[in-house]
Write an enzyme that holds these catalytic residues in place. Sequence first.
Site, PDB file in Angstrom:
ATOM      1  N   LYS A   1       0.826  -1.048  -0.173  1.00 59.93           N
ATOM      2  CA  LYS A   1       0.069   0.104  -0.142  1.00 59.93           C
ATOM      3  C   LYS A   1       0.895   1.216  -0.064  1.00 59.93           C
ATOM      4  O   LYS A   1       2.208   1.277   0.402  1.00 59.93           O
ATOM      5  CB  LYS A   1      -0.809  -0.139   1.299  1.00 59.93           C
ATOM      6  CG  LYS A   1      -0.026   0.012   2.735  1.00 59.93           C
ATOM      7  CD  LYS A   1      -1.259   0.189   3.625  1.00 59.93           C
ATOM      8  CE  LYS A   1      -0.545  -0.016   5.004  1.00 59.93           C
ATOM      9  NZ  LYS A   1      -1.151   0.000   6.233  1.00 59.93           N
TER      10      LYS A   1
ATOM     11  N   TYR B   1      18.930  28.545   7.507  1.00 60.82           N
ATOM     12  CA  TYR B   1      17.525  29.340   8.171  1.00 60.82           C
ATOM     13  C   TYR B   1      17.743  29.477   9.550  1.00 60.82           C
ATOM     14  O   TYR B   1      18.057  28.448  10.294  1.00 60.82           O
ATOM     15  CB  TYR B   1      16.418  28.907   7.713  1.00 60.82           C
ATOM     16  CG  TYR B   1      16.016  29.018   6.195  1.00 60.82           C
ATOM     17  CD1 TYR B   1      15.885  30.445   5.837  1.00 60.82           C
ATOM     18  CD2 TYR B   1      15.634  28.019   5.404  1.00 60.82           C
ATOM     19  CE1 TYR B   1      15.420  30.547   4.448  1.00 60.82           C
ATOM     20  CE2 TYR B   1      15.317  28.341   4.055  1.00 60.82           C
ATOM     21  CZ  TYR B   1      15.220  29.634   3.482  1.00 60.82           C
ATOM     22  OH  TYR B   1      14.829  29.848   2.424  1.00 60.82           O
TER      23      TYR B   1
END
Length: 357
Positions: A33, A253
């Site tokens: 899946k 950042y």
Amino acid sequence: MRPARALIDLQALRHNYQLARETAGAKALAVIKADAYGHGAVRVAQALQSEADGFAVACIEEALELRQAGIRAPILLLEGFFEADELALIVEHEFWCVVHSMWQVEAIEHAPVGKPLNIWLKMDSGMHRVGVHPDEYQSAYHRLLATGKVASVVLMTHFARADELGSGRTDEQVAIFQSAREGLAAQVSLRNSPGVMGWPTVPSDWVRPGIMLYGATPFDQAQSVADRLQPVMTLESRVICVRELPAGEPVGYGGAFVTDRAMRIGVVAMGYADGYPRQAPTGTPVAVEGQRSQLLGRVSMDMLCVDLTDVPTAGVGSRVELWGKQVLASDVAASAGTIPYQIFCNLKRVPRLYSEA
């Protein structure tokens, strides 16, 4: 082209499937899946189709993709059907179907079915997600057989805490299941990956290996079967820029990392838009040209930074393994506060390249 890519080792995949089946001593549905946990459902199914006892997916859309690719093996729908009119497609394509609710039993009773169905009747033995209540389980079983529309029934449940080897909850769920199904003459399927690996005495005619197929452990501790798994996916990229920085300089950042000495920093073409976990902190392991190193600072959308200080031969073009055979996905996941299931499923944008070694 951008050097980020995921290498998928199909021989390792087959090794892990064989290990699951041999360890369990049972038939095994390969759980593919969510696009085979990010590994590519069609290619994974094609690689396993000559030896797999069948496959398991979440829903009919995933199953249809496999049939359209020529996969003829049994395919189990783990969430069953969502609307009664899906039963026509289930019959047409000969899908096996989980029944987890009494409304689904009623839908089968009233549906025109051209060929008998293969049903996996799921019990809620204590996870309290989906599954027929133990008190209704016998009734559901007998009602399904009474329809004359069911060729076979496999009895199943799903464990909530099998990945916790010290927990007694799995034994409690087994006891609930065994009590509620007493007297029902049918095969059973109780064990998923942690069940296969960590609970060898739990009876199961069918097992449902998922994460172990892809070479990652569901446990947060050492485990003997986990030690025999082979990683299937290697996520890699290359250094695209090098910075020589003195002590006291911020990187990335927010200046989340500040150099504490003179350092060589490598910028790598890999980021959270590729599926690498944004929350991975400084110190998360990577391998640069085969040598263990670490992530530095915040992960950006398309780039991240790694420490090249102690890898003097590394530079622009150097290969960086984010996870794979040297850096285990489970170690990256643990550092990022998540699980290998999620980091595999989050993979996107990077091309997948398949090989037999």
